[in-house]
Enzyme design. Structure first.
Site, PDB file in Angstrom:
ATOM      1  N   HIS A  60       0.822  -1.223   0.000  1.00 53.33           N
ATOM      2  CA  HIS A  60       0.000   0.000   0.000  1.00 53.33           C
ATOM      3  C   HIS A  60       0.852   1.269   0.000  1.00 53.33           C
ATOM      4  CE1 HIS A  60      -3.909  -2.034   0.895  1.00 53.33           C
ATOM      5  NE2 HIS A  60      -3.122  -2.925   1.454  1.00 53.33           N
TER       6      HIS A  60
ATOM      7  N   ASN B 149     -10.390  -2.608   2.496  1.00 48.97           N
ATOM      8  CA  ASN B 149     -10.058  -2.633   1.065  1.00 48.97           C
ATOM      9  C   ASN B 149     -11.313  -2.354   0.250  1.00 48.97           C
ATOM     10  OD1 ASN B 149      -7.316  -3.195   1.218  1.00 48.97           O
ATOM     11  ND2 ASN B 149      -7.576  -5.409   1.050  1.00 48.97           N
TER      12      ASN B 149
ATOM     13  N   TYR C  20       0.718  -3.946  12.100  1.00 46.00           N
ATOM     14  CA  TYR C  20       0.684  -2.537  11.704  1.00 46.00           C
ATOM     15  C   TYR C  20       1.538  -1.658  12.616  1.00 46.00           C
ATOM     16  CZ  TYR C  20      -2.762  -3.762   8.210  1.00 46.00           C
ATOM     17  OH  TYR C  20      -3.371  -4.321   7.118  1.00 46.00           O
TER      18      TYR C  20
HETATM   19 FE1  HDE Z   1      -2.626  -4.723   5.480  1.00 42.65          FE
HETATM   20  N1  HDE Z   1      -0.808  -3.965   5.958  1.00 42.65           N
HETATM   21  N2  HDE Z   1      -2.025  -6.544   6.103  1.00 42.65           N
HETATM   22  N3  HDE Z   1      -4.396  -5.556   4.873  1.00 42.65           N
HETATM   23  N4  HDE Z   1      -3.236  -2.960   4.839  1.00 42.65           N
HETATM   24  C1  HDE Z   1      -0.414  -2.705   5.779  1.00 42.65           C
HETATM   25  O1  HDE Z   1       0.710  -1.462   7.397  1.00 42.65           O
HETATM   26  C2  HDE Z   1      -0.933  -6.796   6.859  1.00 42.65           C
HETATM   27  C3  HDE Z   1      -4.772  -6.847   5.021  1.00 42.65           C
HETATM   28  C4  HDE Z   1      -4.484  -2.624   4.416  1.00 42.65           C
HETATM   29  O2  HDE Z   1      -3.161   3.582   3.955  1.00 42.65           O
HETATM   30  C5  HDE Z   1       0.922  -2.410   6.392  1.00 42.65           C
HETATM   31  O3  HDE Z   1       1.065   0.708   7.808  1.00 42.65           O
HETATM   32  C6  HDE Z   1      -0.911  -8.164   7.282  1.00 42.65           C
HETATM   33  C7  HDE Z   1      -6.179  -7.007   4.810  1.00 42.65           C
HETATM   34  C8  HDE Z   1      -4.526  -1.236   4.041  1.00 42.65           C
HETATM   35  O4  HDE Z   1      -1.572   3.371   5.444  1.00 42.65           O
HETATM   36  C9  HDE Z   1       1.310  -3.750   7.037  1.00 42.65           C
HETATM   37  C10 HDE Z   1      -2.029  -8.736   6.732  1.00 42.65           C
HETATM   38  C11 HDE Z   1      -6.633  -5.746   4.541  1.00 42.65           C
HETATM   39  C12 HDE Z   1      -3.241  -0.753   4.271  1.00 42.65           C
HETATM   40  C13 HDE Z   1       0.114  -4.611   6.702  1.00 42.65           C
HETATM   41  C14 HDE Z   1      -2.721  -7.720   6.002  1.00 42.65           C
HETATM   42  C15 HDE Z   1      -5.509  -4.861   4.581  1.00 42.65           C
HETATM   43  C16 HDE Z   1      -2.467  -1.853   4.773  1.00 42.65           C
HETATM   44  C17 HDE Z   1       1.926  -1.790   5.496  1.00 42.65           C
HETATM   45  C18 HDE Z   1      -2.502 -10.168   6.826  1.00 42.65           C
HETATM   46  C19 HDE Z   1      -8.071  -5.333   4.198  1.00 42.65           C
HETATM   47  C20 HDE Z   1      -2.736   0.645   4.010  1.00 42.65           C
HETATM   48  C21 HDE Z   1       2.030  -0.345   5.938  1.00 42.65           C
HETATM   49  C22 HDE Z   1      -2.485 -10.711   8.128  1.00 42.65           C
HETATM   50  C23 HDE Z   1      -9.010  -5.584   5.259  1.00 42.65           C
HETATM   51  C24 HDE Z   1      -3.021   1.565   5.146  1.00 42.65           C
HETATM   52  C25 HDE Z   1       1.233  -0.270   7.120  1.00 42.65           C
HETATM   53  C26 HDE Z   1      -2.551   2.960   4.824  1.00 42.65           C
HETATM   54  C27 HDE Z   1      -1.129  -1.740   5.149  1.00 42.65           C
HETATM   55  C28 HDE Z   1       0.043  -5.859   7.142  1.00 42.65           C
HETATM   56  C29 HDE Z   1      -3.899  -7.975   5.266  1.00 42.65           C
HETATM   57  C30 HDE Z   1      -5.652  -3.459   4.304  1.00 42.65           C
HETATM   58  C31 HDE Z   1       2.618  -4.350   6.612  1.00 42.65           C
HETATM   59  C32 HDE Z   1       0.173  -8.805   8.130  1.00 42.65           C
HETATM   60  C33 HDE Z   1      -6.987  -8.296   4.918  1.00 42.65           C
HETATM   61  C34 HDE Z   1      -5.713  -0.471   3.505  1.00 42.65           C
HETATM   62  O5  HDE Z   1       1.422  -3.628   8.421  1.00 42.65           O
END
Ligand code: HDE
Length: 711
Positions: free
Chosen positions: A91, A164, A378
């Site tokens: 992202h 999402n 996060y």
């Molecule tokens: Fe994320 N995700 N994600 N994700 N995600 C990040 O956090 C993660 C997942 C989502 O505009 C990271 O600050 C894991 C689902 C958005 O700043 C990180 C898993 C959904 C954004 C991270 C998921 C999301 C992130 C990278 C599986 C939809 C951007 C930078 C266990 C419900 C937020 C950060 C923004 C960002 C980890 C799965 C949505 C690496 C470990 C499911 C919208 O922490």
């Protein structure tokens, strides 16, 4: 609301547009200490020293060596050398906006969360939309999932709904996330491709991991190429809990429904836009807000009482499943309006730090194993991205609620905590800050007391075992056009996969289990044999289709904010052009006047008409519809290759193509087949037909005819 003495934070709501907001703004602006305006100010160093010469470094003579003592240059360059922070691991490409949330009423039976109780209350929000795969500078219109992250600055603390634009996810367990991300990211040897999933490692992984099938079909659908960030639905994905004052919990799935409709680009448009305007989505959101076309979403929840947890043919804890809206409708809770652009991209959009673990009393998690992993990830990622554990002190992340506790020091600490006891309990600082016991309202956070009686094991629940029935439901819920786009997307992406065994595995072991016809069509386009049967027994769902899943059923409430190109050239009938502009502006349509160049054109009655851009500068892919202004100008446009291409491309992309009476002969000469979106006329009826066609978003009946038009 914190008093002036408490940790100051910036206003989340500058700019006023509603009476409620005006009030809130006044309150919030009194806390403003960090938003900086240099108007009328002297140029100074970071230490506050006024700078006399910002053009020349200090040298021994005009041609001599630079001197180390030049503290002004050293400070400037040192700061510059460290301007970048690591981009988000996923992202990374995103864009943000401020706004507010307002509850429709008191939702006390569902939750005790304060921001959902009072329709008079304005809760500031900051939203960040993003793509997933590409780096910070990558294109906006690539085929990808979009992040939809909302930070609510509630009086009870920050609540982050980090969702999402698709309601499911690729994997069921957080332990697979690094594998999935490594597979979708650019390949490690050559860092190709940027921003897309059309490559071997992605398809290798998803074809080996059938739990991804449902999400992958969403990613191959039009949802992955949204027309605008304003025209996307948002989903919390996981099942959460809402808890009322009596402690009664309900399972919920969060939904954001855009008032602007759920609209997508065509693939050809998306690809062209990626080159012609890398910032297409970012610009669109920015301009909509600047022009007062504030995007609005309705927040709703699907509610499942705790007692009904096991009533479905899927597991509520499985993030690869939706609850079809036909089974549990979405209950609207309130609205979100985005009405202010950030002042500074880095300070706000780049530094905002979301975490699904940021919740407030009245909201709680479930045991969804993907959600559980996210709760850790996060905050952890912010520590390396934002340089330490004090990222909550960065203005955009500061809660409106006070946040006193014994946490202290660490990198970049900003707050100057007074008092001597950074521990609790204490008898030195009067025992402050103290715990607040849980209560019906305004109490301390209390986790939902779920009873757990289990063995400690590494195992996937059997109830997570069906990976195909909902992917099939999705495909069967699509209109014929949407289905064709899905076939084309799989074929395009798999066509980029070099290894034939990966293509074949996706077709035979994934697509064949979703739908044999889908598999056969994709196989044909890849030159593979059509599979005769699937490889697993897919459970039959009682629901054959879910109309709520088709974008055709969400065209939006009005054409407010849609974009129309008005083509003009010398000799244009100025009065007619003016009438059209007025009629469209009355519907809050964004209209741009385009000429052969950026220079003004001459009207038939000898006046000049200013243009917003040339047709080359703002190509047809940037618009929802086009109108050719009448008069002699049409003759000039006919002989202009760029104008001809503009019309043909708009036609090919199924957009309403219209004009004053003279345009009809031009359209005929281009062999454009008559349909409900090909219009010509000078009267109000023609304009009405045009706005109606815009309301339908595309002229789907034209799809077959448009195939013959060169891309
Ligand atoms: Fe994320 N995700 N994600 N994700 N995600 C990040 O956090 C993660 C997942 C989502 O505009 C990271 O600050 C894991 C689902 C958005 O700043 C990180 C898993 C959904 C954004 C991270 C998921 C999301 C992130 C990278 C599986 C939809 C951007 C930078 C266990 C419900 C937020 C950060 C923004 C960002 C980890 C799965 C949505 C690496 C470990 C499911 C919208 O922490």
């Amino acid at each position: 609301m914190p008093s002036k003495k408490e940790a100051p934070r910036e206003s989340q709501l500058a700019g006023t547009d509603t009476p409620d907001r005006a009030n809130t703004n006044a309150k919030l602006q009194s806390l403003e200490t960090v938003r900086s305006d240099a108007t009328g100010q002297a140029l100074r160093t970071n230490q506050g020293v006024k700078i006399a010469d910002n053009q020349n470094s200090l040298k021994a003579g005009p041609r001599g060596p630079s001197l180390l003592e030049d503290f002004i240059m050293r400070e400037k360059i040192t700061h510059f050398d460290h301007e970048r922070i690591p981009e988000r691991i996923v992202h990374a490409r995103g864009t943000g906006a401020h706004g507010y949330f307002q509850s429709y009423g008191k939702h006390a039976e569902l939750t005790k969360a304060g921001f959902l109780q009072d329709p008079e209350k304005i809760t500031p929000v900051f939203v960040r939309f993003s793509t997933v795969q590409g780096p910070r500078g990558s294109g906006d219109t690539v085929r990808d999932v979009r992040g939809f992250a909302v930070k609510f600055f509630t009086d009870e603390g920050n609540f982050d709904l980090v969702g999402n634009n698709m309601p499911v996810f690729f994997i069921q367990d957080a332990i697979k996330f690094p594998d999935f991300v490594h597979a979708v990211k650019p390949e490690p040897h050559n860092e190709i491709p940027t921003g897309g999933s059309a490559h071997d490692t992605f398809w290798d992984f998803v074809s080996l991991v059938p739990e991804s099938a449902h999400m992958v079909i969403w990613a191959m659908s039009d949802r992955a190429i949204p027309k605008s960030l304003r025209t996307m639905e948002g989903f919390g994905v996981h099942t959460f809990r809402l808890i009322n004052a009596e402690g009664v919990a309900s399972f919920v799935k969060f939904h954001w429904k855009p008032k602007q409709g759920v609209l997508s680009l065509l693939w050809d448009e998306a690809q062209k836009l990626a080159g012609k305007d890398t910032d297409y989505h970012r610009r669109d959101l920015w301009e909509a807000i600047e022009t007062g076309n504030y995007p609005e979403w309705e927040l709703g929840v699907q509610i499942v009482p705790e007692a009904d947890e096991h009533k479905f043919d899927f597991d509520l804890l499985d993030p690869t499943k939706i609850i079809p809206e036909e089974l549990v409708p979405v209950t609207p809770l309130g609205k979100m309006v985005l009405n202010r652009n950030p002042d500074n991209f880095f300070a706000e959009t780049e530094q905002v730090a979301f975490c699904p673990g940021h919740i407030v009393p009245g909201i709680d998690f479930t045991n969804d194993p993907l959600l559980q992993g996210r709760l850790f990830s996060y905050t952890d990622t912010q520590i390396s991205r934002l340089g330490g554990p004090n990222f909550h002190e960065i203005p955009i992340n500061r809660p409106l609620a006070p946040n006193h506790n014994g946490q202290r020091d660490a990198m970049h600490r900003v707050t100057i905590d007074k008092g001597r006891a950074a521990y609790e309990p204490n008898s030195i600082d009067g025992g402050w800050p103290k715990e607040t016991p849980p209560a019906a309202q305004d109490g301390g956070f209390e986790s939902y007391q779920e009873r757990i009686d289990a063995h400690k094991i590494r195992q996937r629940s059997e109830s997570f075992g069906d990976h195909f029935s909902q992917a099939r439901l999705f495909f069967h819920s699509m209109s014929p056009s949407e289905q064709e786009h899905i076939v084309n997307a799989y074929s395009f992406e798999l066509g980029k996969v070099e290894r034939e065994h990966i293509r074949a595995r996706q077709v035979n072991e994934i697509l064949a289990n979703i739908d044999l016809e889908l598999a056969a069509k994709v196989a044909a386009k890849l030159g593979l044999p059509a599979p005769k049967a699937g490889t697993v027994d897919v459970p039959k769902l009682s629901l054959k289709a879910s109309p709520a899943l088709s974008q055709m059923n969400h065209l939006g409430e009005s054409i407010k904010g849609r974009k129309v190109a008005l083509l003009v050239a010398d000799g244009v009938d100025g009065a007619l052009a003016d009438k059209l502009v007025k009629a469209l502006e009355a519907e809050s349509v964004q209209i741009k006047v385009l000429g052969p160049t950026s220079a003004p054109v001459k009207t038939a009655d000898g006046k000049t008409l200013a243009v917003d851009a040339s047709m080359e500068g703002l190509p047809s892919v940037a618009f929802d519809a086009v109108w050719v202004a009448g008069g002699k100008g049409v003759e000039a446009l006919k002989g202009d290759g760029v104008a001809v291409h503009f019309i043909l491309e708009a036609y090919k992309h199924l957009k309403p193509v219209a004009g004053h009476a003279e345009a009809k002969a031009w359209f005929d000469s281009l062999n454009l087949k008559a349909d409900s979106g090909l219009l010509a006329g000078n009267d109000a009826k023609a304009i009405k037909a045009f706005t109606q066609a815009i309301g339908k978003h595309r002229v789907w009946e034209r799809e077959a005819a448009a195939k013959a038009v060169p891309a």
